[in-house]
Scaffold this active site. Structure first.
Site, PDB file in Angstrom:
ATOM      1  N   ARG A  94      57.438  50.169  51.972  1.00 17.97           N
ATOM      2  CA  ARG A  94      58.737  50.065  52.660  1.00 17.97           C
ATOM      3  C   ARG A  94      59.655  51.226  52.329  1.00 17.97           C
ATOM      4  NH1 ARG A  94      60.226  43.924  53.214  1.00 17.97           N
ATOM      5  NH2 ARG A  94      62.257  44.818  53.642  1.00 17.97           N
ATOM      6  N   LYS A 146      43.059  38.995  45.200  1.00 18.86           N
ATOM      7  CA  LYS A 146      43.486  37.659  44.839  1.00 18.86           C
ATOM      8  C   LYS A 146      44.972  37.649  44.499  1.00 18.86           C
ATOM      9  CE  LYS A 146      42.855  36.157  40.386  1.00 18.86           C
ATOM     10  NZ  LYS A 146      43.755  36.713  39.368  1.00 18.86           N
ATOM     11  N   HIS A 168      37.552  41.221  40.559  1.00 18.22           N
ATOM     12  CA  HIS A 168      37.250  42.470  39.841  1.00 18.22           C
ATOM     13  C   HIS A 168      36.231  42.251  38.720  1.00 18.22           C
ATOM     14  CE1 HIS A 168      40.297  41.189  36.877  1.00 18.22           C
ATOM     15  NE2 HIS A 168      39.759  42.053  36.054  1.00 18.22           N
ATOM     16  N   LYS A 182      32.630  44.694  37.016  1.00 22.01           N
ATOM     17  CA  LYS A 182      32.482  45.184  35.638  1.00 22.01           C
ATOM     18  C   LYS A 182      31.018  45.517  35.375  1.00 22.01           C
ATOM     19  CE  LYS A 182      36.342  42.537  33.723  1.00 22.01           C
ATOM     20  NZ  LYS A 182      37.292  43.386  33.028  1.00 22.01           N
ATOM     21  N   GLU A 233      42.522  36.370  26.020  1.00 19.89           N
ATOM     22  CA  GLU A 233      43.382  37.560  26.007  1.00 19.89           C
ATOM     23  C   GLU A 233      44.368  37.444  24.848  1.00 19.89           C
ATOM     24  OE1 GLU A 233      44.640  39.026  30.066  1.00 19.89           O
ATOM     25  OE2 GLU A 233      44.284  36.924  30.505  1.00 19.89           O
ATOM     26  N   ASP A 244      44.462  31.353  37.975  1.00 21.86           N
ATOM     27  CA  ASP A 244      44.448  32.789  37.709  1.00 21.86           C
ATOM     28  C   ASP A 244      43.068  33.266  37.228  1.00 21.86           C
ATOM     29  OD1 ASP A 244      45.834  35.270  37.518  1.00 21.86           O
ATOM     30  OD2 ASP A 244      46.007  35.035  35.353  1.00 21.86           O
ATOM     31  N   HIS A 251      37.276  34.220  38.415  1.00 20.42           N
ATOM     32  CA  HIS A 251      36.441  34.960  37.467  1.00 20.42           C
ATOM     33  C   HIS A 251      35.456  34.060  36.713  1.00 20.42           C
ATOM     34  CE1 HIS A 251      39.375  37.887  38.477  1.00 20.42           C
ATOM     35  NE2 HIS A 251      40.266  37.584  37.573  1.00 20.42           N
ATOM     36  N   LYS A 294      45.766  32.910  27.488  1.00 17.90           N
ATOM     37  CA  LYS A 294      46.580  34.056  27.064  1.00 17.90           C
ATOM     38  C   LYS A 294      47.058  33.794  25.648  1.00 17.90           C
ATOM     39  CE  LYS A 294      47.808  35.723  31.592  1.00 17.90           C
ATOM     40  NZ  LYS A 294      46.962  36.919  31.668  1.00 17.90           N
TER      41      LYS A 294
END
Ligand code: BG6
Length: 487
Positions: A43, A142, A172, A176, A210, A229, A234, A334
Site C-alpha cells: 500500500r 498459513k 514451511h 526443512k 521454542e 499455530d 507442522h 513457547k
C-alpha cells in the site's frame, strides 16, 4: 525460464525476514531461474528504487554470511520492482496487470503473504482482471482459516479461480532439509522399514519446543494459540511423514494421498480422551538461560486474563494395521527449556533378557530436525571398564550412533523457504499441502478447540524455561512411558 514472482504483502515481515533472503540465497547459489522478476506489492507509495533501498536496509538484519555485499545486492536488486496497490480496490489490479504485460514469461507466481482475510478478495480480483491464466500459480501462507469452516471457505474461494495443481499451500516445515531427510530415511533405505510398525515400536514422540515467547506477535497469537499455530499444520505434517505408507512413487499426489490416509485414520476424540489426552498450558514468568522473562499474560498485545494456550501436549493413535495401539505423543510450546524439534521412535523391549539393561532405557531412534539436523540410534553395549572386568557384571551401557547431517552436507544444504520457492517456480507440488489434507487436519483438531472453549478451567500455567505443565508428563506416564528428557 522467465518468471514473474509477485509478493502480495510485499512490504511485510515475512517478505523481508524470510522470502527475500531465501531468494537471494537461491540467486547466489545460481539456482534461481534466469530471466526472473520479483514484484513487491504493497500500500505504500514507493518507486522501484525506494523498494530496493528498503529491502537492502532490511538485509542488514539478516545473519552474517547470508547477507549480500553491496555489489551482490546491486545485481540481485535488478530483479526487484514494486507496484502500489490497495488489495481491496478492484481498480488497483489494473496497475499490476499492466506491469505483468510488460514482458512475456513462462510462469507468474502470486504469493499471498497477506492477512488471510484478504485471500478471497485477491483471488476474485485476480480472476476479474484476467490474471488467473494457465501459467499462474498461487502460493498461500498459513494460517489458512481458524477452523474447518473458515478453511473450507478459503479453499472453496481459491478453488473457484485456480485448479488444485496451481495452488501451493505452504507449510514451511516440509521445506526443512531435515524433514526431507525423514522421507529419505524411510523411503530410500531398507534398514528401518521392517521395524517401522506396531510389532517393534512402543511409542512415538514428536517435540517442537521454542525458547522464545510470543515476542511482538501477541495480538496475532491471542486469537490463534499453539494448537492452531503449530499442531494443525507442522506437527500433523511430521506425524504423517512418520506414519504414512510408502507412496507408489515420488509424485505429489502419490505422497499426499498417503498422508491423507494417516489423517483420516487418526483416532477420533471422545469426551474421555479429550479430557485426558489433550493438555494445554500457558507460560508464566520464569527464567530462560538465567534471564527473568515475563509470563504470557504480561506480553504486549495479550489480554491479562487470556486463556490462549502457548503449550499443547496430545496423545493419539492411528487406527490402521501398521500402527493400531501405538501411542503417538505430540508436544509443542513457547518459552520452553530449549529450542528443539525432534522425533523419538521408542522401540519395544527385547522379548527375553539375558543382560541387565539400564533402568528406564530403551533402544530408540531420535530424528533431530533442529537446531541439530541428524539421527541418533540409541543401543546398548557391554561397556565394561577394566575395574568391572571379571566381576560378572552383566549390566549394559547405553551408547549411540550419531549422524550429523549439517557437518556431512554443510553448506550444500538449502533452507526451507529457498527450497519451497524454487519448487513453486519449478511447479513441483510434492512439498505443499493439498486442500483435503488441510481440511482433514482441521477436522481432527476442531473437537479439541471446542472442548477447550467450553472448559472453564483454562490452560495450566508452567514456568517459562521448563518443559511445560506437569500434566503433560502425567499423561505419558499413565501409559508407562516418559518424555525423552525424563528418561
Ligand atoms: C510458525 C509459527 O509457523 O512456526 C511460529 O507461526 C513459530 O509461532 C514458527 O515460531 C516455528 O518455526 P521454526 O522453523 O522456527 O521451528
Amino acid at each position: 525460464m522467465a518468471f514473474d514472482l509477485v509478493f502480495f504483502g510485499g512490504t511485510g515481515d515475512l517478505v523481508w525476514r524470510k522470502l527475500m533472503p531465501a531468494l537471494f540465497q537461491a540467486y547466489r547459489h545460481g539456482t534461481l531461474p534466469e530471466g526472473g522478476r520479483i514484484i513487491g506489492v504493497g500500500r505504500d507509495d514507493l518507486s522501484d528504487q525506494q523498494y530496493r533501498d528498503n529491502i537492502q536496509a532490511k538485509f542488514a538484519q539478516v545473519d552474517g554470511d547470508k547477507r549480500p555485499n553491496d555489489e551482490e545486492f546491486a545485481r540481485f536488486a535488478a530483479l526487484l520492482c514494486y507496484v502500489r496497490m490497495d488489495l481491496s480496490k478492484p481498480e488497483d489490479y489494473a496497475g499490476l496487470k499492466a506491469r505483468l504485460a510488460e514482458r512475456q514469461t513462462d510462469s507468474v507466481v502470486m504469493y499471498l503473504s497477506t492477512a488471510p482475510s484478504l485471500f478471497t478478495t485477491v483471488c476474485e480480483q485476480l480472476a476479474a482482471s484476467g490474471l488467473n491464466t494457465a501459467k499462474t500459480r498461487i502460493v498461500l501462507e498459513k494460517p489458512l482459516g481458524h477452523d474447518l469452516a473458515s478453511n473450507r471457505a478459503i479453499n472453496a474461494a481459491v478453488g473457484k479461480v485456480f485448479k488444485e495443481q496451481q495452488i501451493f499451500r505452504i507449510d514451511h516445515y516440509l521445506g526443512k532439509p531435515s524433514v526431507q531427510n525423514l522421507f529419505a530415511l524411510r523411503f530410500g533405505n531398507a534398514l528401518f522399514e521392517p521395524l517401522w510398525r506396531r510389532e517393534h515400536i512402543a511409542n512415538i514422540q514428536i517435540t517442537m519446543s521454542e525458547e522464545l515467547g510470543v515476542e511482538k506477535r501477541g495480538g496475532f497469537y491471542e486469537g490463534t494459540g499453539a494448537l492452531r499455530d503449530m499442531v494443525q499444520n507442522h506437527a500433523l505434517q511430521l506425524l504423517c511423514a512418520i506414519a504414512m505408507e510408502p507412496p507408489i512413487n515420488a509424485h505429489a499426489d502419490a505422497i499426499r494421498d498417503e498422508k491423507l490416509k494417516v489423517l483420516r485414520a487418526l483416532k477420533r476424540w471422545t469426551p474421555e480422551t479429550l479430557s485426558q489426552h489433550a493438555i494445554r498450558g500457558q507460560y508464566a514468568a520464569g527464567n530462560v538461560f538465567g534471564q527473568a522473562v515475563p509470563g504470557y499474560r504480561d506480553e504486549q498485545g495479550v489480554n491479562p486474563a487470556s486463556t490462549t494456550e502457548t503449550f499443547v501436549a496430545l496423545r493419539t493413535e492411528i487406527a490402521n494395521w501398521r500402527w493400531a495401539g501405538v501411542p503417538f505423543y505430540i508436544r509443542t510450546g513457547k518459552r520452553m527449556a530449549a529450542r528443539e524439534a525432534h522425533i523419538e521412535i521408542n522401540f519395544r523391549n527385547i522379548p527375553h533378557q539375558i543382560f541387565q539393561s539400564p533402568a528406564g532405557q530403551v533402544n530408540k531412534l531420535v530424528i533431530h530436525l533442529q537446531p541439530k539436523d541428524g539421527l541418533e540410534l540409541h543401543l546398548f553395549a557391554q561397556g565394561q571398564s577394566k575395574r568391572g572386568a571379571g566381576s560378572g557384571n552383566q549390566t549394559l551401557t547405553p551408547v549411540h550412533l550419531d549422524l550429523d547431517f549439517d557437518s556431512r552436507f554443510g553448506s550444500e544444504r538449502v533452507g526451507a523457504y529457498e527450497r519451497l520457492l524454487l519448487d513453486v517456480l519449478d511447479g513441483r507440488l510434492n512439498l505443499f499441502v493439498r486442500s483435503d489434507e488441510q481440511e482433514e487436519a482441521w477436522r481432527w483438531v476442531e473437537p479439541i478447540l471446542q472442548h477447550w472453549a467450553a472448559d472453564p478451567v483454562g490452560p495450566r500455567p508452567y514456568a517459562a524455561g521448563t518443559w511445560g505443565p506437569s500434566a503433560s508428563s502425567a499423561m505419558i506416564a499413565r501409559d508407562g512411558f516418559c518424555w525423552g528428557e525424563e528418561s
